[in-house]
Motif scaffolding. Structure first.
Motif, PDB file in Angstrom:
ATOM      1  N   VAL A  78      -6.381  12.462  42.562  1.00  0.00           N
ATOM      2  CA  VAL A  78      -7.442  11.502  42.870  1.00  0.00           C
ATOM      3  C   VAL A  78      -7.117  10.166  42.216  1.00  0.00           C
ATOM      4  O   VAL A  78      -7.232   9.111  42.826  1.00  0.00           O
ATOM      5  N   SER A  79      -6.708  10.204  40.955  1.00  0.00           N
ATOM      6  CA  SER A  79      -6.353   8.969  40.270  1.00  0.00           C
ATOM      7  C   SER A  79      -5.202   9.255  39.314  1.00  0.00           C
ATOM      8  O   SER A  79      -5.215  10.268  38.621  1.00  0.00           O
ATOM      9  N   SER A  80      -4.231   8.370  39.306  1.00  0.00           N
ATOM     10  CA  SER A  80      -3.065   8.584  38.441  1.00  0.00           C
ATOM     11  C   SER A  80      -3.365   8.095  37.036  1.00  0.00           C
ATOM     12  O   SER A  80      -3.385   6.896  36.787  1.00  0.00           O
ATOM     13  N   LEU A  81      -3.613   9.000  36.123  1.00  0.00           N
ATOM     14  CA  LEU A  81      -3.951   8.600  34.758  1.00  0.00           C
ATOM     15  C   LEU A  81      -3.092   9.379  33.767  1.00  0.00           C
ATOM     16  O   LEU A  81      -3.253  10.589  33.604  1.00  0.00           O
ATOM     17  N   GLY A  82      -2.188   8.656  33.096  1.00  0.00           N
ATOM     18  CA  GLY A  82      -1.255   9.313  32.181  1.00  0.00           C
ATOM     19  C   GLY A  82      -1.915   9.870  30.940  1.00  0.00           C
ATOM     20  O   GLY A  82      -1.403  10.777  30.301  1.00  0.00           O
ATOM     21  N   GLY A  83      -3.102   9.326  30.581  1.00  0.00           N
ATOM     22  CA  GLY A  83      -3.700   9.700  29.299  1.00  0.00           C
ATOM     23  C   GLY A  83      -4.504  10.982  29.320  1.00  0.00           C
ATOM     24  O   GLY A  83      -4.858  11.503  28.257  1.00  0.00           O
ATOM     25  N   VAL A  84      -4.819  11.514  30.507  1.00  0.00           N
ATOM     26  CA  VAL A  84      -5.713  12.683  30.558  1.00  0.00           C
ATOM     27  C   VAL A  84      -5.082  13.866  29.824  1.00  0.00           C
ATOM     28  O   VAL A  84      -3.968  14.276  30.129  1.00  0.00           O
ATOM     29  N   GLY A  85      -5.797  14.385  28.838  1.00  0.00           N
ATOM     30  CA  GLY A  85      -5.327  15.570  28.109  1.00  0.00           C
ATOM     31  C   GLY A  85      -4.453  15.245  26.908  1.00  0.00           C
ATOM     32  O   GLY A  85      -4.254  16.088  26.047  1.00  0.00           O
ATOM     33  N   GLY A  86      -3.949  14.002  26.827  1.00  0.00           N
ATOM     34  CA  GLY A  86      -3.105  13.630  25.682  1.00  0.00           C
ATOM     35  C   GLY A  86      -3.952  13.059  24.548  1.00  0.00           C
ATOM     36  O   GLY A  86      -5.184  13.111  24.583  1.00  0.00           O
ATOM     37  N   ASN A  87      -3.289  12.535  23.529  1.00  0.00           N
ATOM     38  CA  ASN A  87      -3.966  11.848  22.418  1.00  0.00           C
ATOM     39  C   ASN A  87      -4.949  12.741  21.655  1.00  0.00           C
ATOM     40  O   ASN A  87      -5.890  12.268  21.031  1.00  0.00           O
ATOM     41  N   LEU A  88      -4.742  14.063  21.700  1.00  0.00           N
ATOM     42  CA  LEU A  88      -5.664  14.983  21.024  1.00  0.00           C
ATOM     43  C   LEU A  88      -5.516  14.866  19.505  1.00  0.00           C
ATOM     44  O   LEU A  88      -4.415  14.953  18.972  1.00  0.00           O
ATOM     45  N   GLN A  89      -6.644  14.657  18.822  1.00  0.00           N
ATOM     46  CA  GLN A  89      -6.622  14.533  17.358  1.00  0.00           C
ATOM     47  C   GLN A  89      -7.731  15.383  16.762  1.00  0.00           C
ATOM     48  O   GLN A  89      -8.813  15.452  17.318  1.00  0.00           O
ATOM     49  N   ASP A  90      -7.445  15.977  15.632  1.00  0.00           N
ATOM     50  CA  ASP A  90      -8.470  16.770  14.950  1.00  0.00           C
ATOM     51  C   ASP A  90      -8.323  16.543  13.450  1.00  0.00           C
ATOM     52  O   ASP A  90      -7.245  16.196  12.972  1.00  0.00           O
ATOM     53  N   HIS A  91      -9.413  16.723  12.722  1.00  0.00           N
ATOM     54  CA  HIS A  91      -9.318  16.716  11.259  1.00  0.00           C
ATOM     55  C   HIS A  91      -8.881  18.095  10.787  1.00  0.00           C
ATOM     56  O   HIS A  91      -9.429  19.104  11.233  1.00  0.00           O
ATOM     57  N   LEU A  92      -7.913  18.110   9.894  1.00  0.00           N
ATOM     58  CA  LEU A  92      -7.493  19.356   9.272  1.00  0.00           C
ATOM     59  C   LEU A  92      -8.191  19.412   7.913  1.00  0.00           C
ATOM     60  O   LEU A  92      -8.174  18.435   7.172  1.00  0.00           O
ATOM     61  N   ASN A  93      -8.831  20.537   7.602  1.00  0.00           N
ATOM     62  CA  ASN A  93      -9.537  20.655   6.320  1.00  0.00           C
ATOM     63  C   ASN A  93      -8.812  21.624   5.395  1.00  0.00           C
ATOM     64  O   ASN A  93      -8.508  22.750   5.795  1.00  0.00           O
ATOM     65  N   LEU A  94      -8.570  21.194   4.161  1.00  0.00           N
ATOM     66  CA  LEU A  94      -8.011  22.118   3.167  1.00  0.00           C
ATOM     67  C   LEU A  94      -9.175  22.632   2.319  1.00  0.00           C
ATOM     68  O   LEU A  94      -9.786  21.869   1.568  1.00  0.00           O
ATOM     69  N   PRO A  95      -9.514  23.938   2.448  1.00  0.00           N
ATOM     70  CA  PRO A  95     -10.641  24.451   1.664  1.00  0.00           C
ATOM     71  C   PRO A  95     -10.205  24.834   0.260  1.00  0.00           C
ATOM     72  O   PRO A  95      -9.187  25.495   0.081  1.00  0.00           O
ATOM     73  N   LEU A  96     -10.961  24.405  -0.737  1.00  0.00           N
ATOM     74  CA  LEU A  96     -10.651  24.745  -2.135  1.00  0.00           C
ATOM     75  C   LEU A  96     -11.937  25.206  -2.817  1.00  0.00           C
ATOM     76  O   LEU A  96     -12.961  24.506  -2.764  1.00  0.00           O
ATOM     77  N   TYR A  97     -11.864  26.375  -3.435  1.00  0.00           N
ATOM     78  CA  TYR A  97     -13.056  26.916  -4.088  1.00  0.00           C
ATOM     79  C   TYR A  97     -13.109  26.431  -5.537  1.00  0.00           C
ATOM     80  O   TYR A  97     -12.115  26.493  -6.262  1.00  0.00           O
ATOM     81  N   VAL A  98     -14.277  25.923  -5.943  1.00  0.00           N
ATOM     82  CA  VAL A  98     -14.448  25.439  -7.316  1.00  0.00           C
ATOM     83  C   VAL A  98     -15.440  26.363  -8.026  1.00  0.00           C
ATOM     84  O   VAL A  98     -16.593  26.485  -7.596  1.00  0.00           O
ATOM     85  N   GLN A  99     -14.963  27.018  -9.077  1.00  0.00           N
ATOM     86  CA  GLN A  99     -15.845  27.904  -9.839  1.00  0.00           C
ATOM     87  C   GLN A  99     -16.632  27.095 -10.857  1.00  0.00           C
ATOM     88  O   GLN A  99     -16.104  26.128 -11.425  1.00  0.00           O
ATOM     89  N   LEU A 100     -17.900  27.474 -11.096  1.00  0.00           N
ATOM     90  CA  LEU A 100     -18.728  26.769 -12.082  1.00  0.00           C
ATOM     91  C   LEU A 100     -19.199  27.745 -13.159  1.00  0.00           C
ATOM     92  O   LEU A 100     -19.370  28.941 -12.886  1.00  0.00           O
TER      93      LEU A 100
END
Ligand code: FAD
Length: 421
Positions: A78-100
Motif C-alpha cells: 500500500v505504501s513503501s515505508l522503510g521504517g515500519v518494524g525497525g528502530n525498536l528500542q527498549d529499556h534494559l533493567n538491571l535488578p539489584l536487591y538491597v538488604q536493610l
C-alpha cells in the motif's frame, strides 16, 4: 460512552485493514466471545501491509528483506515505508536487591496484617494502597541530559513464581538475584538500574500471514557498545547511592549475584584496588548486565514520527501514516526515541493529542456529510460491502456500517502492540 457515533467492542482483535486504494476504509475483526464471528480464521487471500522501499544503503537491505517476506505471504504493497518494524528500542533493567537492617521496608508479612486490611478495605488507605515503586531518579554521567536512571521498588520479598514470570527470568537466576524471597518478613528493596537512552536498535518481523501469530521481536539489546558502558554507569550509581549516609544508617548492602558464568569468568573482583582488580570488576559488572538484566517493558519506535524526507519515517507530526489516507498510529511506536524516564505518561499525551487531531479533522460537518467511504469507482461502496460480506462469511447491512466507517477515523495498532495483545 452512550454516544451514537462511538462503538466500543470488547474482546475484539483487528485482523486486517480494508483499503480502497491507499484509503483505509474499514477494519476486519474477530470477537473471541462471539460465536457468530469466532470461527476458524482463514487468512484473507490478499491482505494489505506497509512495506519497505528500496531507498539508500541500510533501507535498501531492509526493503529487500521486507519485500521478500511480503512476497512470501502474498501481501500487496500500500505504501513503501522503510521504517515500519525497525528502530525498536527498549529499556534494559538491571535488578539489584538491597538488604536493610532497619524495619522500614514493605513486605508481604507487614501488608497482611488485620490493621492494614481494615485501613484499605474500610478507609481506602494504608500500606496496601501504596504503589511499591516509591522512588525514581535520573542522572547525567558525561553529558547534560540524564543518561542513567533507577527505580526503587519498595518490597523486601516478592512471590518468586509470580515475579520470575513477570520479569521473564528463569527461577534459578531469580533466586540468585533475589535472596531470601521465601522469608516474607525480609527487610529490603529492589533497585532497577537502567540506561535511559540506549543506542541499540532492534526489529519486528512478520512471520506469518495469520494475524493471530505474533511477529518475531528482536530487541537487539546491548548491540551498541555505548549501552553496556551506560549500564555499567547505572550499576555504579546504584552502588554509590547505597553508600550514602542515609542508606548506611538503614544498614543498606547490595546483594551481588554470583551467576556461575560471571564468577567463573572474572572471579568477581572487588571494587577499587589496582588496575587488574578494576578490570576484573568491570568484567564482572558487564557479565552481570548481560546475564541478569531484564526487559523494562518499554518497547517503542517501530512506526517512528519524523520528516517525510527521512526514509525511516512512518508517521507525520499528525500521526498520519505516510502514503495513506485516513490512517493514524497512536501508541508508543510513533516515539522516535525514549524520553528520559518511563514512557507511559508521554504515551497518554500522544493519545490525548491524537483524539484532539481527529476531532479537528472531522470538525467540519459539511465535509463530513459529503465524505464518501470510497472514491475509486462509482460503485465501489457496494463492491466493498460485498467483498466484506464474503470475507467475513455473514451479511453486512449497508446503512449502519457505512455510517460507522465514515464517522470513524481509523486507528491502527502496529505489529508491536499486536504482539503484546
Ligand atoms: C509489567 C509492566 C510494567 C510497566 N510499568 C510501567 C511503569 O511503571 N511506568 C511506565 O511509564 N510504563 C510502564 N510500562 C510500559 C507501559 O505500560 C507501556 O509503555 C504502554 O502501555 C504502551 O502503550 P501503548 O498504547 O503503546 O500500547 P498498549 O498499552 O500495549 O496498548 C495497546 C492496546 O492495543 C490492543 N491491541 C493490540 N493489537 C490489537 C488488535 N489487533 N486488535 C485490537 N486491539 C489490539 C492491546 O490489547 C492493548 O490494549 C509497563 C509495562 C509492563 C508490561
Amino acid at each position: 460512552m452512550g454516544r451514537h457515533n462511538l462503538h466500543v467492542l470488547l474482546h475484539t482483535q483487528v485482523t486486517r485493514l480494508v483499503w480502497d486504494e491507499n484509503r483505509a476504509v474499514g477494519v476486519e475483526y474477530v470477537q473471541w466471545d462471539n460465536p457468530r464471528l469466532n470461527g476458524p480464521l482463514t487468512p484473507a487471500p490478499k491482505s494489505s501491509c506497509l512495506r519497505a522501499p528500496s531507498t539508500p544503503a541500510h533501507s535498501h537491505l531492509l526493503g529487500r528483506r521486507t519485500r521478500d517476506v511480503l512476497k512470501k505471504f502474498n501481501i500487496p504493497e500500500v505504501s513503501s515505508l522503510g521504517g515500519v518494524g525497525g528502530n525498536l528500542q527498549d529499556h534494559l533493567n538491571l535488578p539489584l536487591y538491597v538488604q536493610l537492617q532497619k524495619p522500614v521496608a514493605l513486605n508481604p508479612a507487614k501488608l497482611r496484617t488485620i490493621s492494614n486490611l481494615w485501613d484499605y478495605f474500610i478507609h481506602g488507605k494504608g500500606d496496601l494502597g501504596r504503589a511499591a515503586i516509591e522512588g525514581v531518579g535520573v542522572m547525567p554521567v558525561a553529558h547534560s541530559q540524564p543518561e542513567v536512571g533507577v527505580i526503587l521498588f519498595n518490597m523486601g520479598a516478592v512471590d518468586s513464581h509470580l515475579y520470575s514470570g513477570i520479569s521473564n527470568m528463569k527461577l534459578d537466576y531469580f533466586h540468585s538475584t533475589f535472596p531470601h524471597m521465601d522469608n516474607q518478613s525480609s527487610e529490603g528493596f529492589i533497585f532497577l538500574a537502567t540506561c535511559l537512552h540506549p543506542k541499540s536498535r532492534g526489529r519486528i518481523r512478520l512471520v506469518s500471514d495469520d494475524p493471530r501469530h505474533p511477529p518475531s521481536i528482536d530487541p537487539n539489546y546491548l548491540h551498541h557498545p555505548y549501552d553496556l558502558a551506560c549500564m555499567r554507569d547505572a550499576f555504579k550509581w546504584v552502588m554509590r547511592l547505597t553508600r550514602t549516609r542515609a542508606m548506611q544508617e538503614l544498614g543498606a548492602s547490595v546483594h551481588l549475584p554470583r551467576y556461575d558464568e560471571c564468577v567463573r569468568k572474572s572471579g568477581r573482583g572487588g571494587e577499587g584496588g589496582g588496575e587488574d582488580t578494576r578490570a576484573l570488576y568491570n568484567e564482572y559488572v558487564s557479565c552481570l548486565v548481560r546475564v541478569g538484566a531484564i526487559t523494562g517493558y518499554h518497547p517503542l519506535g517501530t512506526a517512528r514520527m519524523g520528516r517525510a524526507s527521512d526514509p525511516e519515517t512512518v508517521v507525520d507530526p499528525e500521526l498520519r501514516v505516510l502514503g495513506t489516507k485516513r490512517l493514524r498510529v497512536a501508541d508508543a511506536s510513533v516515539m522516535p526515541t525514549h524520553i528520559s524516564g518511563t514512557p507511559n505518561s508521554a504515551i497518554l499525551v500522544i493519545a490525548e493529542k491524537a483524539a484532539d487531531m481527529i476531532k479537528e479533522t472531522w470538525n467540519d460537518e459539511k465535509s463530513l456529510a459529503q465524505e464518501k467511504i470510497c472514491s475509486s469507482s462509482p460503485d465501489c461502496e457496494e463492491k466493498l460491502l460485498a467483498k466484506l460480506s464474503n470475507a467475513a462469511g455473514f451479511s453486512v447491512t449497508a446503512a449502519p456500517s457505512l455510517t460507522t466507517v465514515v464517522t470513524t477515523t481509523l486507528l491502527v495498532f502496529t505489529t508491536r502492540t499486536l504482539a503484546a495483545s
